[in-house]
Motif scaffolding. Structure first.
Motif, PDB file in Angstrom:
ATOM      1  N   MET A   1       0.834  -1.202   0.000  1.00  0.00           N
ATOM      2  CA  MET A   1       0.000   0.000   0.000  1.00  0.00           C
ATOM      3  C   MET A   1       0.872   1.257   0.000  1.00  0.00           C
ATOM      4  O   MET A   1       1.841   1.347   0.751  1.00  0.00           O
ATOM      5  CB  MET A   1      -0.922   0.011   1.221  1.00  0.00           C
ATOM      6  CG  MET A   1      -2.021  -1.031   1.152  1.00  0.00           C
ATOM      7  SD  MET A   1      -3.224  -0.913   2.495  1.00  0.00           S
ATOM      8  CE  MET A   1      -2.266  -1.651   3.809  1.00  0.00           C
ATOM      9  N   LYS A   2       0.503   2.195  -0.857  1.00  0.00           N
ATOM     10  CA  LYS A   2       1.220   3.460  -0.967  1.00  0.00           C
ATOM     11  C   LYS A   2       0.270   4.587  -0.578  1.00  0.00           C
ATOM     12  O   LYS A   2      -0.741   4.817  -1.259  1.00  0.00           O
ATOM     13  CB  LYS A   2       1.735   3.669  -2.390  1.00  0.00           C
ATOM     14  CG  LYS A   2       2.732   2.622  -2.849  1.00  0.00           C
ATOM     15  CD  LYS A   2       3.118   2.845  -4.303  1.00  0.00           C
ATOM     16  CE  LYS A   2       4.132   1.814  -4.774  1.00  0.00           C
ATOM     17  NZ  LYS A   2       4.468   1.984  -6.210  1.00  0.00           N
ATOM     18  N   PHE A   3       0.599   5.309   0.487  1.00  0.00           N
ATOM     19  CA  PHE A   3      -0.255   6.374   1.001  1.00  0.00           C
ATOM     20  C   PHE A   3       0.302   7.734   0.611  1.00  0.00           C
ATOM     21  O   PHE A   3       1.507   7.978   0.713  1.00  0.00           O
ATOM     22  CB  PHE A   3      -0.371   6.264   2.518  1.00  0.00           C
ATOM     23  CG  PHE A   3      -1.058   5.014   2.990  1.00  0.00           C
ATOM     24  CD1 PHE A   3      -2.442   4.903   2.949  1.00  0.00           C
ATOM     25  CD2 PHE A   3      -0.328   3.927   3.449  1.00  0.00           C
ATOM     26  CE1 PHE A   3      -3.083   3.748   3.366  1.00  0.00           C
ATOM     27  CE2 PHE A   3      -0.951   2.765   3.873  1.00  0.00           C
ATOM     28  CZ  PHE A   3      -2.335   2.675   3.835  1.00  0.00           C
ATOM     29  N   VAL A   4      -0.600   8.629   0.191  1.00  0.00           N
ATOM     30  CA  VAL A   4      -0.186   9.957  -0.262  1.00  0.00           C
ATOM     31  C   VAL A   4      -1.004  11.031   0.450  1.00  0.00           C
ATOM     32  O   VAL A   4      -2.057  10.767   1.021  1.00  0.00           O
ATOM     33  CB  VAL A   4      -0.383  10.112  -1.785  1.00  0.00           C
ATOM     34  CG1 VAL A   4       0.329   9.002  -2.547  1.00  0.00           C
ATOM     35  CG2 VAL A   4      -1.867  10.152  -2.169  1.00  0.00           C
ATOM     36  N   THR A   5      -0.486  12.243   0.360  1.00  0.00           N
ATOM     37  CA  THR A   5      -1.265  13.439   0.659  1.00  0.00           C
ATOM     38  C   THR A   5      -1.333  14.236  -0.634  1.00  0.00           C
ATOM     39  O   THR A   5      -0.297  14.512  -1.259  1.00  0.00           O
ATOM     40  CB  THR A   5      -0.620  14.275   1.769  1.00  0.00           C
ATOM     41  OG1 THR A   5      -0.608  13.519   2.982  1.00  0.00           O
ATOM     42  CG2 THR A   5      -1.392  15.566   2.003  1.00  0.00           C
ATOM     43  N   ALA A   6      -2.534  14.577  -1.062  1.00  0.00           N
ATOM     44  CA  ALA A   6      -2.707  15.233  -2.356  1.00  0.00           C
ATOM     45  C   ALA A   6      -3.869  16.215  -2.299  1.00  0.00           C
ATOM     46  O   ALA A   6      -4.674  16.194  -1.359  1.00  0.00           O
ATOM     47  CB  ALA A   6      -2.950  14.196  -3.450  1.00  0.00           C
ATOM     48  N   THR A   7      -3.948  17.065  -3.302  1.00  0.00           N
ATOM     49  CA  THR A   7      -5.111  17.947  -3.469  1.00  0.00           C
ATOM     50  C   THR A   7      -5.638  17.789  -4.888  1.00  0.00           C
ATOM     51  O   THR A   7      -4.876  17.550  -5.833  1.00  0.00           O
ATOM     52  CB  THR A   7      -4.770  19.426  -3.218  1.00  0.00           C
ATOM     53  OG1 THR A   7      -3.633  19.797  -4.001  1.00  0.00           O
ATOM     54  CG2 THR A   7      -4.471  19.690  -1.762  1.00  0.00           C
ATOM     55  N   LEU A  17      -4.713   6.808  -1.479  1.00  0.00           N
ATOM     56  CA  LEU A  17      -4.073   5.513  -1.651  1.00  0.00           C
ATOM     57  C   LEU A  17      -3.842   5.296  -3.141  1.00  0.00           C
ATOM     58  O   LEU A  17      -4.763   5.473  -3.951  1.00  0.00           O
ATOM     59  CB  LEU A  17      -4.970   4.400  -1.098  1.00  0.00           C
ATOM     60  CG  LEU A  17      -4.437   2.978  -1.235  1.00  0.00           C
ATOM     61  CD1 LEU A  17      -3.292   2.748  -0.246  1.00  0.00           C
ATOM     62  CD2 LEU A  17      -5.551   1.961  -0.996  1.00  0.00           C
ATOM     63  N   VAL A  18      -2.603   4.948  -3.500  1.00  0.00           N
ATOM     64  CA  VAL A  18      -2.314   4.634  -4.896  1.00  0.00           C
ATOM     65  C   VAL A  18      -2.936   3.281  -5.217  1.00  0.00           C
ATOM     66  O   VAL A  18      -2.680   2.283  -4.533  1.00  0.00           O
ATOM     67  CB  VAL A  18      -0.798   4.607  -5.146  1.00  0.00           C
ATOM     68  CG1 VAL A  18      -0.505   4.194  -6.588  1.00  0.00           C
ATOM     69  CG2 VAL A  18      -0.180   5.969  -4.853  1.00  0.00           C
ATOM     70  N   PRO A  41      -9.285   9.657   9.149  1.00  0.00           N
ATOM     71  CA  PRO A  41      -8.835  10.974   9.626  1.00  0.00           C
ATOM     72  C   PRO A  41      -8.453  11.911   8.474  1.00  0.00           C
ATOM     73  O   PRO A  41      -8.258  11.473   7.335  1.00  0.00           O
ATOM     74  CB  PRO A  41      -7.615  10.641  10.491  1.00  0.00           C
ATOM     75  CG  PRO A  41      -7.817   9.207  10.904  1.00  0.00           C
ATOM     76  CD  PRO A  41      -8.494   8.561   9.743  1.00  0.00           C
ATOM     77  N   ASN A  42      -8.326  13.190   8.792  1.00  0.00           N
ATOM     78  CA  ASN A  42      -8.066  14.203   7.768  1.00  0.00           C
ATOM     79  C   ASN A  42      -6.626  14.229   7.278  1.00  0.00           C
ATOM     80  O   ASN A  42      -6.358  14.693   6.168  1.00  0.00           O
ATOM     81  CB  ASN A  42      -8.425  15.601   8.309  1.00  0.00           C
ATOM     82  CG  ASN A  42      -9.917  15.769   8.504  1.00  0.00           C
ATOM     83  OD1 ASN A  42     -10.718  15.265   7.719  1.00  0.00           O
ATOM     84  ND2 ASN A  42     -10.303  16.471   9.558  1.00  0.00           N
ATOM     85  N   THR A  43      -5.689  13.785   8.107  1.00  0.00           N
ATOM     86  CA  THR A  43      -4.279  13.853   7.732  1.00  0.00           C
ATOM     87  C   THR A  43      -3.643  12.474   7.865  1.00  0.00           C
ATOM     88  O   THR A  43      -4.080  11.637   8.657  1.00  0.00           O
ATOM     89  CB  THR A  43      -3.501  14.842   8.622  1.00  0.00           C
ATOM     90  OG1 THR A  43      -3.454  14.335   9.969  1.00  0.00           O
ATOM     91  CG2 THR A  43      -4.153  16.223   8.619  1.00  0.00           C
ATOM     92  N   LEU A  44      -2.572  12.269   7.108  1.00  0.00           N
ATOM     93  CA  LEU A  44      -1.903  10.969   7.138  1.00  0.00           C
ATOM     94  C   LEU A  44      -1.244  10.712   8.481  1.00  0.00           C
ATOM     95  O   LEU A  44      -1.209   9.566   8.948  1.00  0.00           O
ATOM     96  CB  LEU A  44      -0.876  10.893   5.998  1.00  0.00           C
ATOM     97  CG  LEU A  44      -0.199   9.538   5.772  1.00  0.00           C
ATOM     98  CD1 LEU A  44      -1.204   8.400   5.734  1.00  0.00           C
ATOM     99  CD2 LEU A  44       0.633   9.580   4.503  1.00  0.00           C
TER     100      LEU A  44
END
Length: 301
Positions: A1-7, A17-18, A41-44
């Motif tokens: 699993m690859k987790f990101v923060t994006a807009t 999640l990729v 939640p709102n942030t990683l």
């Protein structure tokens, strides 16, 4: 699993999640499947703090992807979003290990510079920037801007006096860091912090890969290119202090917490190590690739 923060466009940052060729907005997906407010939640960093409960929730959502047509608004292609550092605002300074590859220690001095005890310094949280971000050239402060490609560890839960054999249990995942450094400032001030803590000189990303994907973090190929030319090429199996030892030593008298970031050191081939030195110039592109994680790309202003 690859987790990101994006807009997406000008929206608020989301935890993503990729998934194949897409990035999933986990909150949106959760709202679709549950028909109510999301439990994501709102942030990683908050997601990481939720530990196994967060991972269980993500797996439940992945197992429900047969309903993708009903959740199309939660799926974005990569070109539709702006990627940020996975943890855009760390709660602490980033821990960094100095001279953790034998050949790098030698290129920065001599064999006498190979450390017997671990060297730890930090970078301020304001150094953090994301993948594809432009790094300021700081021409008014330095003419010796340098790169350092590194594997970074993201801590997953609180711990102190962690035993080496249990250290990887405290890891959430792994990412890539470019420890941009003003070498002349570092030399002039006789310490690491100022030359390492200029704003936006710590690109991180493009995502955090969960530890379940990486069987052995001490056996990953790492490579840095500048304008397409290979400058650094090594493996984390050459770390003087492997990841388990780094975590154990850091935690002897200091509590590590979820979301803490540890840069594990850079291999030989930094700009300062060449004769003559090959420091970064305006317009240079730095591309750092770590096996099983991906590639982090940034350019100098």
């Amino acid at each position: 699993m690859k987790f990101v923060t994006a807009t997406h466009h000008n929206g608020n940052p989301f935890v993503g999640l990729v998934y194949k060729e897409n990035i999933i907005d986990l909150q949106q997906l959760d709202e679709v499947y549950n028909g109510g407010p999301s439990q994501i939640p709102n942030t990683l960093i908050e997601c990481i703090e939720h530990g196994d409960a967060f991972l269980k929730k993500v797996n439940e959502l992945l197992n429900s992807l047969s309903l993708k047509e009903e959740a199309s608004e939660a799926f974005y292609s990569f070109h539709e979003v702006t990627m940020h550092a996975p943890i855009p605002v760390p709660r602490k300074n980033i821990f960094c290990v100095g001279k953790n590859y034998r050949e790098h220690a030698i290129e920065m001095g001599s064999e006498q510079d190979i450390p017997e005890d671990i060297i730890i310094f930090t970078k301020a949280p304001t150094t953090v920037t994301g993948p594809n971000a432009t790094i300021p050239n700081y021409k008014n402060l330095t003419n010796q801007l340098d790169y350092e490609g590194e594997l970074a560890v993201v801590i997953g839960k609180r711990g102190k006096e962690i035993k080496e054999e249990e250290a990887l249990d405290y890891v959430f995942g792994y990412t890539i860091i470019n420890d941009i450094t003003a070498r002349d400032m570092q030399s002039r001030h006789k310490q690491y912090f100022l030359g390492k803590s200029l704003d936006c000189t710590c690109p991180i990303g493009p995502w955090i890969v969960h530890k379940s994907v990486i069987a052995n973090p001490n056996a990953l190929q790492i490579e840095t290119k500048v304008n397409g030319e290979i400058r650094q090429q090594s493996s984390t199996n050459h770390l003087i202090f492997p990841i388990e030892k780094i975590i154990s030593i850091l935690s002897r008298g200091m509590t590590l917490e979820a979301g803490d970031i540890i840069a594990t050191g850079t291999p030989a081939g930094v700009g300062k190590g060449f004769k003559p030195p090959r420091f970064l110039k305006s317009g240079d592109e730095i591309e750092i690739t770590v096996e099983h994680i991906g590639t982090l790309i940034n350019r100098i202003e």
